[in-house]
Design an enzyme around this catalytic site. Structure first.
Site, PDB file in Angstrom:
ATOM      1  CE  LYS A  78      -3.829   2.024   2.683  1.00 42.39           C
ATOM      2  NZ  LYS A  78      -4.711   1.812   3.857  1.00 42.39           N
ATOM      3  CB  SER A 152      -7.549   3.979   2.568  1.00 44.52           C
ATOM      4  OG  SER A 152      -6.829   3.433   3.650  1.00 44.52           O
ATOM      5  CB  SER A 176      -8.218   1.308   5.571  1.00 41.91           C
ATOM      6  OG  SER A 176      -8.762   2.590   5.731  1.00 41.91           O
TER       7      SER A 176
END
Length: 447
Positions: A78, A152, A176
């Site tokens: 990420k 996210s 997330s």
């Protein structure tokens, strides 16, 4: 010729250790799939093709290859975690395009275990919202590309669900990991505080953000979690009976759970009964103030992360979110509301070992330019589809998303498992029983 795309991380690592495959051929095959399919999915901000192949060769030359738990396994990271030699952009134009000097500790542990970082994945700006889009790209759900992958950790989830990598690293500050995992049919575990090194951002959203795995099987999730936690999460000698509470109630007042998600929970509860667990309907005593507590911490964390950035380069929704959070920073830092929530919920988890809930309230929003839309429309969209996750960041307790069933569109549905502090191994065990009794399709049919 054996294809390694679509294989689990455990299968790939075993093949590389036994020299039935080389890290280069495994990584090259996944890079080819990324090149072919990521234009439809939008998982990656940057693909490290040449660097990944060079690192694959380095893994092959290691003297400890036969002992590496993730030997030659391609992994995505990420884009809010440092990867040596790559910039960390956090989904925004307000950050500098400056290569990181060192890996984040979790990335370093993955590499030490033999994994090869093939790229950094898309996130919403500053990882604030539960949809992933912005100046660096839009991450779509590989099962239904008209829908967002979630956020996210949306890019990481999309990468795994599309078979671009077998596992990916993400993190979870208000859901997330669990939100995109639920959308994309993946297995994830947000660990409790202190299990995996955090260091996600300045203050980790007051200690609410935790790093964790995105995988297609419990075995892979357990394997990756063991690597990034630097400790084992082993199975018991025999299955244990856990007291399971089943709740269909939204923690956020006024949000309704749609039928596919309530059905998934009821069917999962039935399987757990057959597996020998005592199962009972029971709702945690969520306080009415939970929505305000969530908003306070969500916005205050964004204000802290936005400090030092050029606000002119931030999207309006992010600027408004941060501005609202400015007045809440002191309240969030005291931790009194979070401690009160823990005290309120602890008696419930003294009675029950595992809480089973829907992972989401409804399917994810349409993919699109949410970063160009107003703050309120973003907050309402996020709240209405993902109210189930924030309490467990506020408490700091472990929580999982587990694929279970399908939506009318054919996209995956999911349930959430929650446990008391230190129960990560128990949650993985329960998830494994669901997987054995109700297996899911591991990757989206994009080809």
């Amino acid at each position: 010729m054996t294809s390694w795309v679509g294989r689990t991380a455990a299968e790939i690592a075993a093949a590389v250790r036994e020299k039935r495959a080389t890290p280069r051929e495994v990584v090259a095959e996944h890079l080819a799939r990324i090149e072919r399919l990521d234009g439809r999915v939008g998982a990656f901000r940057v693909v490290r093709a040449e660097a990944a192949l060079a690192e694959a060769d380095e893994v092959a030359a290691r003297g400890d290859l036969a002992e590496l738990p993730l030997a030659g396994v391609p992994v995505a990271v990420k884009d809010n975690l440092a990867v040596r030699g790559e910039s960390r952009r956090l989904g925004t134009a307000a950050t500098r395009d400056t290569p990181a000097a060192d890996d984040h500790v979790t990335v370093a542990r993955l590499r030490a275990a033999g994994a090869v970082v093939v790229g950094l994945t898309n996130v919403p700006e500053l990882c604030v919202f539960g949809t992933t889009e912005g100046v660096h790209g839009t991450a779509r759900n590989p099962w239904d590309t008209s829908r967002t992958a979630g956020g996210s950790s949306g890019g990481s989830a999309a990468a795994v669900a599309a078979g671009l990598v077998p596992i990916a690293l993400g993190n979870d500050g208000m859901g997330s990991l669990r939100i995109p995992a639920a959308n994309c049919g993946l297995l994830t575990l947000k660990p409790g505080i202190g299990v995996v090194p955090a260091g996600v951002s300045d203050g980790d959203w007051f200690g609410m953000s935790e790093n964790g795995p995105l995988a297609t099987t419990v075995e892979d999730a357990r394997l990756m979690l063991s690597v990034i936690a630097d400790t084992g999460f082993v199975r018991r000698d025999g299955p244990a009976a856990h007291k399971v509470a089943v709740s269909l109630r939204s923690p956020i007042a006024g949000v309704a759970i749609t039928k596919p998600y309530t059905t998934a929970v009821r069917e999962a509860a039935g399987l757990l009964i057959k597996a020998g667990h005592p199962v009972r309907r029971a709702d945690p005593p969520y306080p009415v103030s939970l929505s305000l507590t969530s908003l306070v911490h969500w916005t205050a964390g964004t204000f802290v992360d936005a400090q030092g950035l050029d606000r002119q380069h931030l999207a309006r929704r992010t600027r408004v979110h941060a501005a609202i959070g400015r007045s809440f920073v002191g309240t969030a830092r005291t931790g009194r509301a979070r401690e009160a929530l823990r005290r309120r919920l602890e008696p419930f988890f003294d009675e029950y070992d595992v809480l089973l809930t829907p992972a989401l309230a409804r399917r994810s929003p349409k993919a699109g330019p949410w970063h160009e839309r107003g703050w309120l429309s973003n907050v309402l969209a996020n709240t209405n589809y993902s109210p189930m996750t924030p309490p467990w960041n506020l408490t700091g307790w472990p929580a999982m998303s587990v694929p279970f069933g399908t939506l009318p569109s054919g996209a995956p549905c999911a349930v959430q498992l929650v446990g008391r502090p230190g129960s990560e191994a128990d949650l993985l065990e329960v998830a494994e029983q669901l997987e054995q009794r109700h297996p899911w399709q591991r990757t989206a049919p994009l080809d």
